[in-house]
Each structure stands twice: as structure tokens, then as C-alpha cells.
Design a protein around this motif. Structure first.
Motif, mmCIF file in Angstrom:
data_model
loop_
_atom_site.group_PDB
_atom_site.id
_atom_site.type_symbol
_atom_site.label_atom_id
_atom_site.label_comp_id
_atom_site.label_asym_id
_atom_site.label_seq_id
_atom_site.Cartn_x
_atom_site.Cartn_y
_atom_site.Cartn_z
ATOM 1 N N MET A 1 -44.372 33.359 -2.038
ATOM 2 C CA MET A 1 -43.363 32.302 -1.879
ATOM 3 C C MET A 1 -43.105 31.989 -0.411
ATOM 4 O O MET A 1 -43.035 30.829 -0.016
ATOM 5 C CB MET A 1 -42.070 32.741 -2.579
ATOM 6 N N PHE A 4 -45.905 30.118 1.113
ATOM 7 C CA PHE A 4 -45.860 28.734 0.618
ATOM 8 C C PHE A 4 -44.824 27.920 1.396
ATOM 9 O O PHE A 4 -45.101 26.801 1.841
ATOM 10 C CB PHE A 4 -45.529 28.744 -0.876
ATOM 11 N N LYS A 7 -46.013 27.193 4.938
ATOM 12 C CA LYS A 7 -47.036 26.145 4.940
ATOM 13 C C LYS A 7 -46.391 24.776 4.721
ATOM 14 O O LYS A 7 -46.745 23.782 5.364
ATOM 15 C CB LYS A 7 -48.056 26.443 3.837
ATOM 16 N N LEU A 10 -44.663 23.689 7.860
ATOM 17 C CA LEU A 10 -45.655 23.243 8.841
ATOM 18 C C LEU A 10 -46.156 21.842 8.498
ATOM 19 O O LEU A 10 -46.371 21.001 9.369
ATOM 20 C CB LEU A 10 -46.827 24.239 8.855
ATOM 21 N N PHE A 11 -46.315 21.591 7.219
ATOM 22 C CA PHE A 11 -46.790 20.273 6.767
ATOM 23 C C PHE A 11 -45.732 19.199 7.069
ATOM 24 O O PHE A 11 -46.058 18.093 7.478
ATOM 25 C CB PHE A 11 -47.081 20.332 5.262
ATOM 26 N N ILE A 12 -44.484 19.568 6.880
ATOM 27 C CA ILE A 12 -43.399 18.592 7.056
ATOM 28 C C ILE A 12 -43.062 18.355 8.531
ATOM 29 O O ILE A 12 -42.602 17.275 8.896
ATOM 30 C CB ILE A 12 -42.147 19.060 6.258
ATOM 31 N N PRO A 14 -44.631 17.561 11.405
ATOM 32 C CA PRO A 14 -45.005 16.303 12.079
ATOM 33 C C PRO A 14 -44.181 15.111 11.600
ATOM 34 O O PRO A 14 -43.830 14.237 12.394
ATOM 35 C CB PRO A 14 -46.482 16.131 11.708
ATOM 36 N N PHE A 15 -43.879 15.085 10.296
ATOM 37 C CA PHE A 15 -43.045 13.989 9.760
ATOM 38 C C PHE A 15 -41.665 13.991 10.401
ATOM 39 O O PHE A 15 -41.114 12.965 10.759
ATOM 40 C CB PHE A 15 -42.858 14.125 8.250
ATOM 41 N N LEU A 18 -41.886 12.795 13.961
ATOM 42 C CA LEU A 18 -42.117 11.357 13.980
ATOM 43 C C LEU A 18 -40.855 10.598 13.571
ATOM 44 O O LEU A 18 -40.482 9.581 14.167
ATOM 45 C CB LEU A 18 -43.274 11.016 13.036
ATOM 46 N N ILE A 22 -38.932 7.847 15.751
ATOM 47 C CA ILE A 22 -38.675 6.479 15.253
ATOM 48 C C ILE A 22 -37.172 6.178 15.269
ATOM 49 O O ILE A 22 -36.748 5.101 15.676
ATOM 50 C CB ILE A 22 -39.257 6.303 13.828
ATOM 51 N N PHE A 140 -33.922 3.947 10.129
ATOM 52 C CA PHE A 140 -35.234 3.662 9.552
ATOM 53 C C PHE A 140 -35.122 3.309 8.064
ATOM 54 O O PHE A 140 -35.672 2.316 7.607
ATOM 55 C CB PHE A 140 -36.131 4.894 9.740
ATOM 56 N N PRO A 146 -38.449 0.278 6.075
ATOM 57 C CA PRO A 146 -39.617 0.791 6.799
ATOM 58 C C PRO A 146 -40.523 -0.332 7.302
ATOM 59 O O PRO A 146 -41.036 -0.263 8.415
ATOM 60 C CB PRO A 146 -40.325 1.652 5.749
ATOM 61 N N GLN A 147 -40.700 -1.385 6.488
ATOM 62 C CA GLN A 147 -41.582 -2.486 6.918
ATOM 63 C C GLN A 147 -41.036 -3.170 8.168
ATOM 64 O O GLN A 147 -41.773 -3.455 9.102
ATOM 65 C CB GLN A 147 -41.729 -3.536 5.811
ATOM 66 N N LEU A 150 -41.394 -0.982 11.210
ATOM 67 C CA LEU A 150 -42.766 -0.981 11.724
ATOM 68 C C LEU A 150 -42.979 -2.180 12.644
ATOM 69 O O LEU A 150 -43.554 -2.062 13.727
ATOM 70 C CB LEU A 150 -43.746 -1.038 10.542
ATOM 71 N N LEU A 174 -47.532 -20.750 2.910
ATOM 72 C CA LEU A 174 -47.465 -19.885 1.725
ATOM 73 C C LEU A 174 -46.065 -19.940 1.095
ATOM 74 O O LEU A 174 -45.893 -19.788 -0.094
ATOM 75 C CB LEU A 174 -47.797 -18.445 2.139
#
Lengths: 300, 351
Positions: A1, A4, A7, A10-12, A14-15, A18, A22, A140, A146-147, A150, A174
Motif C-alpha cells: 500500500m 502504491f 508511486k 510521484l505521478f501526481i 508534476p500535475f 503545473l 498555471i 483555472f 480550462p479552454q 489555455l 461558421l
């Protein structure tokens, strides 16, 4: 656990970094509200014409087309309620102010406090006494989408204002069609049918006119030109009710009202989309308003 | 219902533990529109003591990520175009309507299978394996295969609790034809009391008839082009025909009423179908049409590459270096955040 969770962290990470970057950028980028507010303050000693209203006026009134120094303080979805608050806030500062152009369009008498956070952040208005915790937490997700974020991060378009006006360069074909007109009107009808503020907004508009008169400032009511695709789909009952109210005000306060909604002097090439003028159309429309002001017999 | 039937048929014993039973009937990933679970499959897993398994949890998170991508990016973007064409179909050319129907086909697939992926992934975080609900149905080579791959938990439920009790395929061709029509009509009716759903069910029964009558309904039990990168020419043609028939039936499923469906179809079969599709149907879209079509193509390619797995990205990039694989997952998250559009209700919440 534990492995897990490590990991996952660590994955989260960078988000998270970022996201923080932002958020910082979005909070420090100058929004159009800030740019227009600062521009108004910088020109306060010269402004004689002030335009308020929603995106119709925001896009459609080019202040450089007026003989007198003018400024555009209209914003997308701006309701008459905020028009009034802005005018009241800046009247004492604008010593030379002679005319206030008030844009009254199809949904104007029904729109309430839209985009509250911007008026709170940039003008200090907080009518509903909200704490805006969601907006403060994330620009954000909760202030811009989000659009939009950006677009802001990589292509900050709001820096090109002249006397509060940026305008749209060309025609978005259009969004200039019978179907687009139908969709746009349906969207506005939905707002109108769900609004319970008509009487309040009407009385606020009237009180704004009274304040302007008391300060010897001439209110000019306008309705911006819209494309045939938009006009053909309008609900006649709503249009008639709007006009009836404006005509009542006109008679009661001896007002100038320039209704260009169905004006034949605008072609498809003058529009950005079904209900907004592009730069070419804005210049044409602004010159027409200027000539209305020049011919005005209302003098103080 | 299946729990009661299974007890009546002595397939399982009634669960005496109130908590276990409560967990079974209220297991939250399944509650709204999850796969239709059987007590015989789920209850033993609830009763068994489970330990946290990190590989299962990671697999669950990966499936949730893919499910959210399918729903928020593909389904919701397709929905905007599909809604524009179906809601204003009289203003568009036949080619635009065909594209709208194709977009609806992807909308309903990604909406529902996306939800199922989220439900399956969430359950796996708790160490529970739910029944698979979709197995790449649009890569099917005939309608029988399509129905083995589409809403599997409902199809197998109808097979086990309706088709077989009615006699199934025993009793000759007429019996098979009758029972097939019954389950497809009931399946249509299950979606709502509207003639459009009934016609949708009837059409699917018609489509499947040749394979029922000629006993070819179990011709394609494996995945198309198994072990190969590309399908053969014949497989490609079969997939395209099956997809086209499915899209045609979806027109009835999506239309508000039968009159609208036939009017829609009449425009599809008019001269205007030979014009280029009109971009203005993308008028109200959150994203640029180029972005939507690009995302859809990338999605189809990933689904094709991962078609032999439980879900498309189950093994995708497993042999890549970890940073590259993570970049792939990050790009999915970016797509969800930046290309996701106005939230649309899950279609199957209404059924």
C-alpha cells in the motif's frame, strides 16, 4: 500500500506543480476587466462619453470614432445592474463626463449579476456578499474554463485595447448562419425565461437614468445592430415588451434612443457572428451614434 | 431480479448476512448504470476476505482514466455535433446527417462504455472484478458478434433469463426466430416506452436473422485480426457493413419520434448526401472540428491497437520506459482537462 501511495504521489506531483504555475500565471495576467479599469483611470480627466453594456456594446462601440473623447466600459454578459454600479463608482472621477451610452439589447432587462467574481476582484462590488471561496481556490477551474485558460496562457489577446475597445477582426462565418442565429436566440430565450429579475432591472435602469440626469449627464439608450439570422428568430413578445419599456422611459425622461437592431446599413461582412459586430461594423455603428450625439438637442 | 430467480432455481443460496447482502445490492459503482451484475458472480467476491493488491489498484486507476477520457473527451465532444444535427436535422444536408449519426454512434459507445470502465476500475480498487460490459463492439464482423460485444451484461442477462427459458434455439428455426425477435423487442422496450426503441430492437432482430437461420451466429468468436496488425480486406468490409447497419439503427434510437427518424432518413437518402458535410454543424462546439476529428481518430487507433485486451490501454505502452508511459498517461489527462467539454449527462442514466 505504501509503495502504491508513493508511486501515486510521484505521478501526481508534476500535475500539482503545473497547476500551481498555471494558477500563478492566471492570477497575474491582466484580464480585460483590469486593463479597461486601469485605462479608464488613466484617461479620467479627458473622458466625455462613456459606453456601458454587454458584449454588443463591448464589441460594437469604437471610442475612437467619436468627436469627443470616449471610453468603452462594456463587458461580455454585463448586466444593467453592473452598468449602474460602474457608472455610480466612476461619476465622481470623470469630471468632464457628458454622455453615457447605455446598451439595451434583447436580454438586457433580464440578465442579473453575471460574472460576479470579476466585478468583485476588479471593482470591489459584492452585492450578494459572497466569499468566492471556489474562485479563490482555482482560477483555472472556477474562474476561467480550462479552454479559456489555455488561450490566455499562450495567446493573451486582451492587451490590445484602445480606450477600452479591442473589437473582433473579421467575420466568423461558421457562426453567421440561420442555424447559429436560431441557437443563439434559443440560448438567450432560456436565460430570459428563467429570469425573475425583470422588474428589478427595469427599476435599476430607471434609477440610473435619474442619477445621470441629476449629474447633468445625458443618457443615450442604444440597441446594437444584429444580423438577420439573429433578428429573424427573436421572440416578438420579448422584443415588444423591451421596446414598450424603453419608449416609456424615453417619454418620461425625454431620452435619446437609437435603435439599430434591424438597421439595413449593416451587411454580413459587418458582423463577427450573428449578434456581434466586427471592427468594420463597429466603426460604422460608432459613427452613427456619434452623429446622433452631435445632432442631439438635449443640452444642459 | 436475477438474485430472486437464481434462488428460485436453486443456483445460489439466500444470503443470510444482512451487511453482505446490502453491499451486494448497493455496491456503488453499479448503482446508476453499471454492468448488470449477477449474485452468483458478485456475492462470493464480497464474502471473500480481500487484501489490497497494488497491481490491481493501478490497473483500476488506468481503466478509470480511460473511461473518463472516453466520456469527457470523445462522447461529450461527439454529443455536441450529434445534438446539433439531430435537433436541427432539417437545416442540414444528408452527408452532414450521416456524419451526425456516426458521431452519435461514437457518443453512445464512449458514453456508456466509458461509464462501465469507470465502474469496473473503481470496483477493482476494492479488489472486486465486475463483469465486462463492452468488448470493442465496433470492430465486429457481423451483428451476432456485435451483440456479443455490446452491453454484454444486459445481452447475457436476456439470454440466460429470457431467451433460454423461452426455449432458446431448441425446437427448430421458427422457435429460434420467435425467441430472437422477442428478446430484441424486449431489449428495445427496456430502453423506454417509445416506438423508436421498439423499431431499433426490431431492426437489430432483422439484422441478426440471416446468421440465426444459417447457423453462422457463432462464426466470429475471436477478435478480428487476432495476432495481426491489420485486418484483411474481407474483414474490413464486414466491419464497415456491420458498423453502417448499427449506425442506421441508432438513428431510430436517437430520434425523438418515429416521424423524425423517417424524415431524417429521407434526407440521408436525398441528393444532398453527395455534398460535403457542413462545418456549421460544429457551430456550438466547445472545440474546433479539427481537434474533435483528430481526437476521434487517435481514439480509434488506440482502441484498435488494444482490442485484444480487457480495455484499450490495459497493456498499451507496457514495454515502454516508465517516463514515456507516464507521458502517455499525462497526455490523456491533458486531453480530459483541455478538450473535455460542457458536461453532458450519461445517456444510460435515463434507462
Amino acid at each position: 500500500m505504501k509503495a502504491f501511495l508513493n508511486k501515486l504521489a510521484l505521478f501526481i506531483l508534476p500535475f500539482l506543480l503545473l497547476f500551481l504555475f498555471i494558477e500563478y500565471r492566471l492570477r497575474t495576467i491582466k484580464s480585460s476587466y483590469e486593463i479597461k479599469r486601469d485605462g479608464l483611470v488613466a484617461l479620467q480627466d479627458s473622458i466625455q462619453i462613456l459606453a456601458v453594456g454587454n458584449s454588443h456594446a463591448g464589441n460594437g462601440i469604437d471610442p475612437m470614432c467619436f468627436k469627443l473623447p470616449a471610453y468603452n466600459l462594456a463587458f461580455g454578459s454585463q448586466s444593467i445592474l453592473y452598468d449602474k454600479q460602474l457608472v455610480l463608482k466612476y461619476i465622481p472621477m470623470l469630471k468632464k463626463l457628458k454622455y453615457v451610452i447605455i446598451s439595451i439589447d434583447y436580454p438586457s432587462l433580464y440578465w442579473g449579476y453575471e460574472r460576479e467574481f470579476f466585478y468583485y476582484r476588479y471593482f470591489g462590488f459584492n452585492v450578494n456578499k459572497r466569499n468566492f471561496w471556489k474562485e479563490r481556490f482555482s482560477f483555472f477551474f472556477n474562474v476561467y474554463s480550462p479552454q479559456v485558460s489555455l488561450k490566455y496562457l499562450f495567446n493573451h489577446e486582451n492587451a490590445k485595447h484602445t480606450h477600452g475597445w479591442a473589437g473582433q477582426e473579421s467575420t466568423d462565418f461558421l457562426h453567421l448562419s440561420e442555424a447559429a442565429g436560431k441557437d443563439r436566440v434559443a440560448q438567450l430565450n432560456n436565460d430570459i425565461n428563467h429570469s425573475k429579475l425583470h422588474d428589478f432591472i427595469s427599476s435599476e435602469l430607471e434609477s440610473l437614468i435619474v442619477v445621470l440626469k441629476q449629474n447633468k449627464i445625458t443618457p443615450i439608450l442604444i440597441t446594437s445592430p444584429c444580423s438577420k439570422y439573429f433578428n429573424n428568430n427573436l421572440d416578438k413578445k420579448i422584443v415588444d415588451a423591451n421596446l414598450s419599456f424603453i419608449h416609456q422611459l424615453q417619454a418620461k425622461y425625454n431620452l435619446i434612443y437609437f435603435d439599430a437592431q434591424h438597421s439595413s446599413s449593416f451587411s454580413d461582412a459587418d458582423f463577427f457572428n450573428v449578434d456581434h459586430l466586427n471592427k468594420q461594423g463597429a466603426i460604422k455603428f460608432s459613427k452613427q451614434i456619434d452623429s446622433v450625439i452631435s445632432n442631439s438637442e438635449v443640452k444642459y | 431480479m436475477s438474485y430472486v430467480i437464481d434462488i428460485y432455481k436453486n443456483r445460489i443460496k439466500p444470503e443470510k448476512n444482512f451487511i453482505s447482502y446490502s453491499v451486494f445490492v448497493s455496491f456503488f459503482p453499479l448503482l446508476v448504470a453499471g454492468p448488470i451484475e449477477r449474485a452468483t458472480h458478485l456475492l462470493p467476491q464480497i464474502l471473500k476476505q480481500r487484501k489490497f493488491d497494488s497491481s490491481k489498484a493501478i490497473d483500476g486507476l488506468r481503466q478509470i482514466l480511460w473511461g473518463v477520457f472516453k466520456k469527457v473527451v470523445i462522447a461529450d465532444n461527439c454529443a455536441e455535433y450529434a445534438n446539433a444535427t439531430f435537433n436541427h436535422f432539417t437545416s442540414f444536408s444528408g452527408s452532414t446527417l450521416i456524419l451526425g449519426a456516426v458521431f452519435f454512434a461514437f457518443q453512445i459507445y464512449c458514453d456508456f462504455s466509458g461509464y462501465s470502465d469507470i465502474a469496473l476500475g473503481t470496483a477493482r480498487l476494492f479488489g472486486i472484478d465486475l463483469l465486462r460490459n463492452f468488448a470493442f463492439p465496433y470492430f465486429s464482423r457481423d451483428i451476432a458478434e456485435f451483440w456479443r460485444r455490446w452491453h454484454i451484461s444486459l445481452s447475457s442477462w436476456f439470454r440466460d433469463y429470457l431467451y433460454i427459458p423461452l426455449g432458446g434455439s431448441k425446437g427448430g428455426n421458427w422457435m429460434k426466430i420467435r425467441n430472437t425477435f422477442i428478446i430484441f423487442l424486449v431489449s428495445g422496450f427496456w430502453h423506454g416506452a417509445n416506438w423508436t426503441f421498439l423499431i431499433w430492437g426490431f431492426l437489430n432482430a432483422l439484422y441478426i436473422m440471416p446468421s440465426i437461420m444459417f447457423n453462422t451466429n457463432r462464426n466470429h468468436l475471436d477478435m478480428v485480426a487476432q495476432g495481426r496488425l491489420l485486418p484483411t480486406f474481407k474483414e474490413s468490409i464486414n466491419m464497415m457493413i456491420t458498423f453502417s447497419l448499427t449506425v442506421f439503427a441508432w438513428i431510430f434510437f436517437r430520434s425523438v419520434n418515429v416521424k423524425q427518424a423517417f424524415h431524417f432518413i429521407s434526407i440521408v437518402f436525398s441528393k444532398s448526401t453527395f455534398k460535403l458535410p457542413e462545418g456549421r454543424a460544429f457551430g456550438g462546439s466547445t472545440n474546433h472540428p479539427f481537434i474533435i476529428i483528430s481526437l476521434l481518430l487517435v481514439f480509434i487507433i488506440i482502441e484498435w491497437i488494444g482490442r485484444e485486451q480487457q480495455y484499450a490501454i490495459a497493456q498499451f505502452g507496457k514495454k515502454w520506459l516508465l517516463p514515456i508511459r507516464w507521458m502517455f498517461y499525462y497526455s490523456i489527462v491533458f486531453a480530459i482537462v483541455f478538450f473535455g467539454c460542457k458536461a453532458q449527462q450519461f445517456i444510460y442514466f435515463q434507462f
